[in-house]
Design a protein around this motif. Sequence first.
Motif: not given
Length: 337
Positions: A75-84
């Motif tokens: 999940l963190a990988r996808g959330l980090s893209d949203l954060a970016a």
Amino acid sequence: MAVPRISGELALIDRIRRRTEAQPSRALRLGIGDDCAILRVPRGQELVVTTDFSLEGRHFRRDWHTPQSIGHRTLARGLSDLAAMGATPLAAFLSLALPKSAATDTRFLDGFLEGLLTLAKLHNVPLAGGDTSESPSDAVLADIVLLGGTPTGQALRRSTGRPGDLLYVTGALGGAAAELQPLLATPPSEPRPLSPGPSPHYFPQPRLAVGQALLRRRLATAAMDLSDGLSTDLTHLCEASNVAAEIDETALPLHPLTQTLLPDATARLHAALHGGEDYELLFTARPGTKLPRSIAGVPITCIGRITDKLPRRPLLTLISTSGKSIPLKPQGWEHLR
Ligand code: ADP
Ligand code: MG
């Protein structure tokens, strides 16, 4: 002790669904159970969408990572893209292929879901659907789709950095790569150490609040997340923005774990420049923009500047501690390859 076993895809989906019932969300009108989920995009916002594979042997190993860490990292990988992009998460979708052994072993699925849903809860993102299948091999395969919202026309991008901008990172660099060292150093015949708890490699924290603040306060000109290593990701930002960049070695915020786990200054610098999976944000801002020292409790560090892209000049330059300009090649870490 006998491990409770589950049989069949339906039972597995039901096990997932039961764990997602208490997810408060204004965006989600209908979650797991029908042919599609139904989402409401907040007024004045547009959708941003990202998808990321997490494949056993490539992104994680079941003898290195606990099920909790694998679920969290997926999940963190996808959330980090949203954060970016400065986005606010709306919903997550999980496609999961489990080998027979892991599909019937509740320990793996429950641990994986615990890791994934604990992080989901922290960021108020409901698990709204997915797909489930038996893996054709012995590998666990997971794909995560994240949907988020940004105010229309305002998502942060990689392509909008300008010469003269200053270059910033959140948090600290090289920690995730440093934590891999003890794993890589263990001979394959010996049992490998497993997830030791909160840590940048096993439990990376996506910088959603920082990304959202950068967007809302119009602080950043361009942004992306650091998944493949600073040298590789900054190259992508420079190519997308058609600019070059300089990094000041003395300014790099080294993660404390690089001190304890890596042998010398060269290894520490290498981890900070090329180590992957830090999941920090890399962003640019106009030189006149005053950046706070930290946003949402996460330190913000200026590490260099954006320059003009010139023919026959390297895209990236490292200004060493002694002031020498050294051309820097992208050497980002390629996951577990
Ligand atoms: P269909 O065959 O119509 O696609 P499925 O049987 O695959 O339906 O899925 C039934 C419901 O369970 C759907 O709402 C789907 O989104 C959800 N679902 C299936 N697998 C997962 C999963 N791994 N995680 C979350 N939801 C899932
Ligand atoms: Mg399906």
